[in-house]
Design a protein around this motif. Structure first.
Motif, PDB file in Angstrom:
ATOM      1  N   PRO A  85       0.793  -1.232   0.000  1.00 42.11           N
ATOM      2  CA  PRO A  85       0.000   0.000   0.000  1.00 42.11           C
ATOM      3  C   PRO A  85       0.825   1.282   0.000  1.00 42.11           C
ATOM      4  O   PRO A  85       0.333   2.321  -0.427  1.00 42.11           O
ATOM      5  CB  PRO A  85      -0.813  -0.099   1.291  1.00 42.11           C
ATOM      6  N   THR A  86       2.081   1.223   0.446  1.00 44.41           N
ATOM      7  CA  THR A  86       2.904   2.430   0.454  1.00 44.41           C
ATOM      8  C   THR A  86       3.337   2.840  -0.951  1.00 44.41           C
ATOM      9  O   THR A  86       3.759   3.962  -1.159  1.00 44.41           O
ATOM     10  CB  THR A  86       4.167   2.206   1.310  1.00 44.41           C
ATOM     11  N   GLN A  87       3.234   1.912  -1.919  1.00 46.37           N
ATOM     12  CA  GLN A  87       3.675   2.206  -3.279  1.00 46.37           C
ATOM     13  C   GLN A  87       2.521   2.456  -4.248  1.00 46.37           C
ATOM     14  O   GLN A  87       2.729   2.556  -5.442  1.00 46.37           O
ATOM     15  CB  GLN A  87       4.528   1.050  -3.813  1.00 46.37           C
ATOM     16  N   GLU A  88       1.300   2.539  -3.765  1.00 48.48           N
ATOM     17  CA  GLU A  88       0.181   2.808  -4.655  1.00 48.48           C
ATOM     18  C   GLU A  88      -0.595   4.033  -4.173  1.00 48.48           C
ATOM     19  O   GLU A  88      -0.590   4.351  -2.989  1.00 48.48           O
ATOM     20  CB  GLU A  88      -0.740   1.597  -4.776  1.00 48.48           C
ATOM     21  N   ASN A  89      -1.235   4.691  -5.102  1.00 45.91           N
ATOM     22  CA  ASN A  89      -2.032   5.874  -4.782  1.00 45.91           C
ATOM     23  C   ASN A  89      -3.486   5.452  -4.647  1.00 45.91           C
ATOM     24  O   ASN A  89      -4.249   5.481  -5.602  1.00 45.91           O
ATOM     25  CB  ASN A  89      -1.895   6.939  -5.879  1.00 45.91           C
ATOM     26  N   TYR A  90      -3.867   5.067  -3.461  1.00 45.92           N
ATOM     27  CA  TYR A  90      -5.227   4.609  -3.214  1.00 45.92           C
ATOM     28  C   TYR A  90      -5.920   5.564  -2.264  1.00 45.92           C
ATOM     29  O   TYR A  90      -5.367   5.928  -1.233  1.00 45.92           O
ATOM     30  CB  TYR A  90      -5.203   3.203  -2.603  1.00 45.92           C
ATOM     31  N   THR A  91      -7.114   5.976  -2.613  1.00 46.73           N
ATOM     32  CA  THR A  91      -7.933   6.787  -1.720  1.00 46.73           C
ATOM     33  C   THR A  91      -9.206   5.998  -1.432  1.00 46.73           C
ATOM     34  O   THR A  91      -9.876   5.541  -2.361  1.00 46.73           O
ATOM     35  CB  THR A  91      -8.293   8.149  -2.354  1.00 46.73           C
ATOM     36  N   PRO A  92      -9.536   5.819  -0.166  1.00 46.51           N
ATOM     37  CA  PRO A  92     -10.735   5.049   0.162  1.00 46.51           C
ATOM     38  C   PRO A  92     -12.011   5.747  -0.319  1.00 46.51           C
ATOM     39  O   PRO A  92     -12.071   6.970  -0.390  1.00 46.51           O
ATOM     40  CB  PRO A  92     -10.713   4.949   1.687  1.00 46.51           C
ATOM     41  N   ARG A  93     -13.010   4.947  -0.627  1.00 43.17           N
ATOM     42  CA  ARG A  93     -14.304   5.476  -1.057  1.00 43.17           C
ATOM     43  C   ARG A  93     -15.042   6.035   0.158  1.00 43.17           C
ATOM     44  O   ARG A  93     -14.768   5.655   1.286  1.00 43.17           O
ATOM     45  CB  ARG A  93     -15.144   4.378  -1.706  1.00 43.17           C
ATOM     46  N   GLU A  94     -16.009   6.916  -0.104  1.00 42.41           N
ATOM     47  CA  GLU A  94     -16.729   7.542   1.003  1.00 42.41           C
ATOM     48  C   GLU A  94     -17.590   6.558   1.784  1.00 42.41           C
ATOM     49  O   GLU A  94     -17.909   6.777   2.937  1.00 42.41           O
ATOM     50  CB  GLU A  94     -17.585   8.716   0.508  1.00 42.41           C
ATOM     51  N   TRP A  95     -17.951   5.421   1.159  1.00 42.28           N
ATOM     52  CA  TRP A  95     -18.788   4.439   1.842  1.00 42.28           C
ATOM     53  C   TRP A  95     -17.976   3.445   2.669  1.00 42.28           C
ATOM     54  O   TRP A  95     -18.553   2.655   3.415  1.00 42.28           O
ATOM     55  CB  TRP A  95     -19.658   3.680   0.843  1.00 42.28           C
ATOM     56  N   GLN A  96     -16.667   3.466   2.559  1.00 45.48           N
ATOM     57  CA  GLN A  96     -15.836   2.536   3.316  1.00 45.48           C
ATOM     58  C   GLN A  96     -15.644   3.027   4.743  1.00 45.48           C
ATOM     59  O   GLN A  96     -15.362   4.196   4.973  1.00 45.48           O
ATOM     60  CB  GLN A  96     -14.472   2.359   2.643  1.00 45.48           C
ATOM     61  N   LYS A  97     -15.801   2.097   5.672  1.00 45.82           N
ATOM     62  CA  LYS A  97     -15.615   2.421   7.076  1.00 45.82           C
ATOM     63  C   LYS A  97     -14.151   2.247   7.461  1.00 45.82           C
ATOM     64  O   LYS A  97     -13.448   1.432   6.859  1.00 45.82           O
ATOM     65  CB  LYS A  97     -16.460   1.505   7.956  1.00 45.82           C
TER      66      LYS A  97
END
Length: 136
Positions: A85-97
């Motif tokens: 996860p430190t090497q990818e640009n991931y933003t959580p969705r608004e529905w994820q807790k």
């Protein structure tokens, strides 16, 4: 002295002395999550001949509790994904807790209505079953 004894004789309290030496000799840091867990793999992603894939491990900041590993790191730890996860640009969705560890056995555990451990009064039985009686 206490720290040395804990590292020598307890596996559930952070890392043991053996894990510390193994990590120092053969490991490279990959990243850290929001709970303070530090993730490692074999230097250079070298394939372990006995496993057929690289070794990956985690060092917990305190009590070793596997449910504190967030889903993104869980996927990397179990070789579901190759990119940490430190090497990818991931933003959580608004529905994820946000991730929560397993609370079973703690005061924060879920206790459904009717449980003997739940707070308050237990609801009355609804009569949705017939009790067994001898001779029935």
């Amino acid at each position: 002295m206490k720290s040395f004894l804990l590292k020598t004789f307890t596996w559930w309290n952070s890392q043991t002395f053996g894990t510390q030496v193994w990590t120092w000799l053969y490991g490279e840091a990959v990243g850290e999550d929001e709970f303070g867990n530090r993730y490692f793999r074999t230097k250079g992603g070298k394939i372990d001949p006995s496993l057929g894939f690289e070794r990956r491990w985690v060092i917990y900041p305190g009590y070793a509790e596997a449910s504190t590993i967030p889903p993104s790191w869980h996927g990397w730890m179990h070789h579901t994904v190759d990119t940490p996860p430190t090497q990818e640009n991931y933003t959580p969705r608004e529905w994820q807790k946000p991730h929560r560890p397993n609370l079973t056995g703690t005061p924060g555990a879920y206790r459904p209505p009717g449980s003997t451990l739940a707070q308050g009064q237990r609801p009355r039985a609804t009569g949705d079953y017939n009790a067994w009686a001898p001779g029935d």
